[in-house]
Design a protein around this motif. Structure first.
Motif: not given
Lengths: 110, 159
Positions: B80-82, B119-121, B96-97, B112-115
């Protein structure tokens, strides 16, 4: 479950392994080569320590092609701290952390 | 950068937890509001859970976070996008994805969760996630294994 907890404590008991976790905390997603560069250890020793950290689920790995990237995985540490520390100390620790926040936000204002 | 390109760059964070539950139970816990409100700071997730649909996470004051369902393969993989919506100054930030992988391993599953944050935040949001996600995932594990979530406090908005 208790086996998993033992693995975490065993993994954290060694200063070299804690140094590897610190290196990943500073920069996540490093390769074996990158991790070796910052350490006063042989590549073989780093490999062995990383395997132990992986077994304890303190390091998660992602493959990109033939490159293995290492990530700090703090979830098992949270499981332990929440189960034991928080049960007894929650009230006091929240008070301390609220105090710390209040003091630090004062600093920001100066 | 599009949602697909972002898989070419390494994730920013990877979290793994082993949970004694079926893949379907873990999937439900990630996608059903009555489950998320037990372990995710009291927030309810709502969504249709098909590729292209919207999802949102609701708190007492309305939408806290939302985004698009990018991949949906129950009960194995969800991407998902977040977008963070709860804080005024976070509204213009790039999404974020987040991807969840659920792998059965005998009587347990590896979640497993990946983020990816292509782009920088601002650092404070990054730090907020770094503190929040491990708590949420360990609370999820406790909720599914014991029926009781870990007691976690809603984090203060980033300062």
């Amino acid at each position: 479950m208790s086996e998993a907890v033992n693995d975490v404590f065993r993994a954290l008991a060694d200063p070299s392994r804690r140094a590897l976790l610190d290196a990943l905390y500073k920069r996540n997603g490093q390769t074996l080569g990158e991790l070796c560069d910052g350490m006063a250890m042989t590549r073989q020793a780093v490999t062995k320590h990383l395997a132990l950290l992986e077994d304890a689920n303190l390091v998660a790995v992602v493959w990109r092609g033939r490159e293995k990237l290492h990530y700090l995985n703090p979830v098992p540490i949270h499981e332990i701290s929440e189960r034991w520390i928080s049960k007894y100390e929650r009230g006091r620790l929240s008070a301390l952390s609220a105090l710390k926040k209040a003091l630090e936000s004062d600093d920001d204002g100066e | 950068m599009t949602a697909n390109d972002e898989m070419m760059v390494p994730p920013d964070v990877v979290y793994v937890t082993y949970i004694r539950a079926t893949p379907q139970r873990v999937w439900d816990a990630l996608t059903k509001g009555e489950d998320t409100q037990r372990y995710f700071f009291g927030f309810r997730i709502e969504g249709e859970w098909r590729t292209g649909a919207r999802w949102a996470l609701y708190g007492d004051e309305g939408v806290h976070d939302d985004g698009e369902v990018l991949e949906c393969d129950p009960p194995r993989r969800l991407k998902i996008s977040w977008n963070v919506r709860a804080f005024e100054d976070a509204r213009g930030l790039p999404p974020a994805y987040i991807a969840y992988e659920i792998e059965p391993l005998g009587e347990t599953v590896r979640l497993t969760m990946t983020q990816h944050q292509p782009k920088p935040i601002p650092r404070k949001y990054h730090e907020g996630g770094k503190q929040g996600w491990p708590m949420i995932l360990s609370s999820l594990k406790s909720y599914l294994e014991t029926g009781a979530p870990l007691v976690i406090e809603t984090p203060a908005p980033p300062q």
